[in-house]
Design an enzyme around this catalytic site. Structure first.
Site, PDB file in Angstrom:
ATOM      1  NE  ARG A   1     -15.672  -3.963 -53.615  1.00 15.10           N
ATOM      2  CZ  ARG A   1     -14.549  -4.116 -54.330  1.00 15.10           C
ATOM      3  NH1 ARG A   1     -14.317  -5.231 -54.995  1.00 15.10           N
ATOM      4  NH2 ARG A   1     -13.678  -3.130 -54.414  1.00 15.10           N
TER       5      ARG A   1
ATOM      6  CB  SER B   1     -20.756   1.829 -56.113  1.00 11.96           C
ATOM      7  OG  SER B   1     -19.667   1.569 -56.973  1.00 11.96           O
TER       8      SER B   1
ATOM      9  CG  ASP C   1     -12.971   4.884 -50.918  1.00  9.38           C
ATOM     10  OD1 ASP C   1     -13.382   5.198 -52.050  1.00  9.38           O
ATOM     11  OD2 ASP C   1     -11.850   5.213 -50.497  1.00  9.38           O
ATOM     12  CB  SER C   2     -12.027  -0.788 -52.290  1.00  6.51           C
ATOM     13  OG  SER C   2     -12.784  -0.522 -53.449  1.00  6.51           O
TER      14      SER C   2
ATOM     15  CD  GLU D   1     -14.267  17.501 -54.900  1.00  6.10           C
ATOM     16  OE1 GLU D   1     -13.032  17.614 -54.884  1.00  6.10           O
ATOM     17  OE2 GLU D   1     -15.070  18.410 -54.655  1.00  6.10           O
TER      18      GLU D   1
ATOM     19  CG  PHE E   1     -12.943  -4.514 -61.025  1.00  2.00           C
ATOM     20  CD1 PHE E   1     -13.519  -5.427 -60.153  1.00  2.00           C
ATOM     21  CD2 PHE E   1     -12.608  -3.252 -60.535  1.00  2.00           C
ATOM     22  CE1 PHE E   1     -13.752  -5.093 -58.823  1.00  2.00           C
ATOM     23  CE2 PHE E   1     -12.837  -2.902 -59.200  1.00  2.00           C
ATOM     24  CZ  PHE E   1     -13.412  -3.836 -58.351  1.00  2.00           C
ATOM     25  N   GLY E   2      -9.942  -3.797 -62.535  1.00  2.00           N
ATOM     26  CA  GLY E   2      -8.918  -2.944 -61.927  1.00  2.00           C
ATOM     27  C   GLY E   2      -7.547  -3.600 -61.845  1.00  2.00           C
ATOM     28  CE1 TYR E   3      -3.626  -0.023 -59.969  1.00  2.92           C
ATOM     29  CE2 TYR E   3      -5.763   0.271 -58.920  1.00  2.92           C
ATOM     30  CZ  TYR E   3      -4.628   0.811 -59.500  1.00  2.92           C
ATOM     31  OH  TYR E   3      -4.505   2.173 -59.610  1.00  2.92           O
ATOM     32  CG  ASP E   4      -9.142  -8.093 -59.461  1.00  3.53           C
ATOM     33  OD1 ASP E   4      -8.729  -7.692 -58.357  1.00  3.53           O
ATOM     34  OD2 ASP E   4     -10.341  -8.268 -59.717  1.00  3.53           O
TER      35      ASP E   4
HETATM   36  P1  IMP Z   1     -13.269   3.652 -55.526  1.00  3.67           P
HETATM   37  O1  IMP Z   1     -14.438   3.524 -56.442  1.00  3.67           O
HETATM   38  O2  IMP Z   1     -12.886   5.045 -55.202  1.00  3.67           O
HETATM   39  O3  IMP Z   1     -13.439   2.806 -54.308  1.00  3.67           O
HETATM   40  O4  IMP Z   1     -12.014   3.129 -56.365  1.00  3.67           O
HETATM   41  C1  IMP Z   1     -11.532   1.892 -56.185  1.00  3.67           C
HETATM   42  C2  IMP Z   1     -10.423   1.630 -57.185  1.00  3.67           C
HETATM   43  O5  IMP Z   1      -9.500   0.755 -56.551  1.00  3.67           O
HETATM   44  C3  IMP Z   1     -10.965   0.886 -58.398  1.00  3.67           C
HETATM   45  O6  IMP Z   1     -11.228   1.745 -59.454  1.00  3.67           O
HETATM   46  C4  IMP Z   1      -9.834  -0.079 -58.712  1.00  3.67           C
HETATM   47  O7  IMP Z   1      -8.866   0.568 -59.491  1.00  3.67           O
HETATM   48  C5  IMP Z   1      -9.218  -0.360 -57.345  1.00  3.67           C
HETATM   49  N1  IMP Z   1      -9.855  -1.551 -56.748  1.00  3.67           N
HETATM   50  C6  IMP Z   1     -10.706  -1.616 -55.694  1.00  3.67           C
HETATM   51  N2  IMP Z   1     -11.118  -2.859 -55.463  1.00  3.67           N
HETATM   52  C7  IMP Z   1     -10.531  -3.615 -56.396  1.00  3.67           C
HETATM   53  C8  IMP Z   1     -10.606  -5.011 -56.678  1.00  3.67           C
HETATM   54  O8  IMP Z   1     -11.322  -5.800 -56.076  1.00  3.67           O
HETATM   55  N3  IMP Z   1      -9.839  -5.409 -57.708  1.00  3.67           N
HETATM   56  C9  IMP Z   1      -9.045  -4.573 -58.444  1.00  3.67           C
HETATM   57  N4  IMP Z   1      -8.979  -3.277 -58.240  1.00  3.67           N
HETATM   58  C10 IMP Z   1      -9.716  -2.787 -57.212  1.00  3.67           C
END
Ligand code: IMP
Length: 200
Positions: A181, A7, A67-68, A38, A152-155
């Site tokens: 996760r 990652s 992947d999340s 990719e 982070f992200g959508y939290d």
């Molecule tokens: P990946 O690196 O392709 O798995 O992208 C995952 C994306 O999903 C991240 O950039 C976030 O936007 C979102 N995401 C995944 N896990 C979380 C989380 O635990 N909290 C908030 N957003 C998440």
């Protein structure tokens, strides 16, 4: 023991390291490894496997990949595997998290069903064609306006009804306890431990 994590996301690394305190979680950039495979599969499982296999081919040591993303029921499961790229045009830099959250909430205006979930597929890959895959979720609802400074992200936009808080309002320990996760990583940790006791 050193364990590679496929990652570039330092937030994910911190979350994983908390669950694997006996391990030194190393991401490719720590060792100057250029790593950006990719993600071409339509599933979290497929993309986690792509990342795991790609890093294993380079380091030839056990690798964890995840992947999340967030799946929103009223949007047919979107953004799903495209969560990181939501709202971004191909070939252009990714939007920042705040802009993505704003876009997602705008797409949800007028939609009564606000249920959603975070999904995480985590793979432990430890030999050519030898791997374990775990997929986990946390259920939530999208709130009207982001809240909280953690994670982070959508939290900030995902509210967990049982806890009465958004994910961004949880402490790192609370998030790991209940998150997609965290749940996946604890299961992977069991396999990792058993791997360390295996001779072949
Ligand atoms: P990946 O690196 O392709 O798995 O992208 C995952 C994306 O999903 C991240 O950039 C976030 O936007 C979102 N995401 C995944 N896990 C979380 C989380 O635990 N909290 C908030 N957003 C998440």
């Amino acid at each position: 023991m050193k364990i590679y994590f496929a990652s570039g996301n330092s937030h994910k690394r911190v979350e994983l390291a908390q669950i694997l305190p006996a391990h030194d979680v190393v991401i490719p950039k720590d060792e100057g490894i250029a790593f950006d495979p990719e993600e071409t599969e339509p599933t979290f499982y497929g993309n986690a496997l792509i990342k795991a296999r790609a890093l294993y081919e380079i380091v030839r040591k056990p690798v964890i990949a995840d992947d999340s993303g967030i799946c929103v029921d009223a949007l047919g499961g979107a953004p799903g595997v495209l969560s990181a790229r939501y709202g971004s045009k191909p070939g252009e830099p990714l939007l920042d998290a705040e802009s993505r959250n704003r876009l997602l909430l705008a797409a949800m205006r007028e939609k009564p069903n606000r249920s959603c979930r975070f999904v995480c597929n985590m793979v432990l890959y430890y030999g050519p064609d030898r791997f374990v895959s775990v997929q986990e979720t946390i259920e939530g609802t999208l709130i009207e306006e982001g809240r909280g400074l953690g994670g982070f992200g959508y939290d900030p936009v995902v509210f967990i009804p049982e806890l009465g808080k958004t994910v961004a309002e949880l402490s790192p320990e609370e998030k790991n306890e209940v998150s997609h996760r965290g749940k996946a990583a604890r299961k992977i940790a069991i396999f990792l431990d058993s791997l360390n006791h295996e001779s072949t």
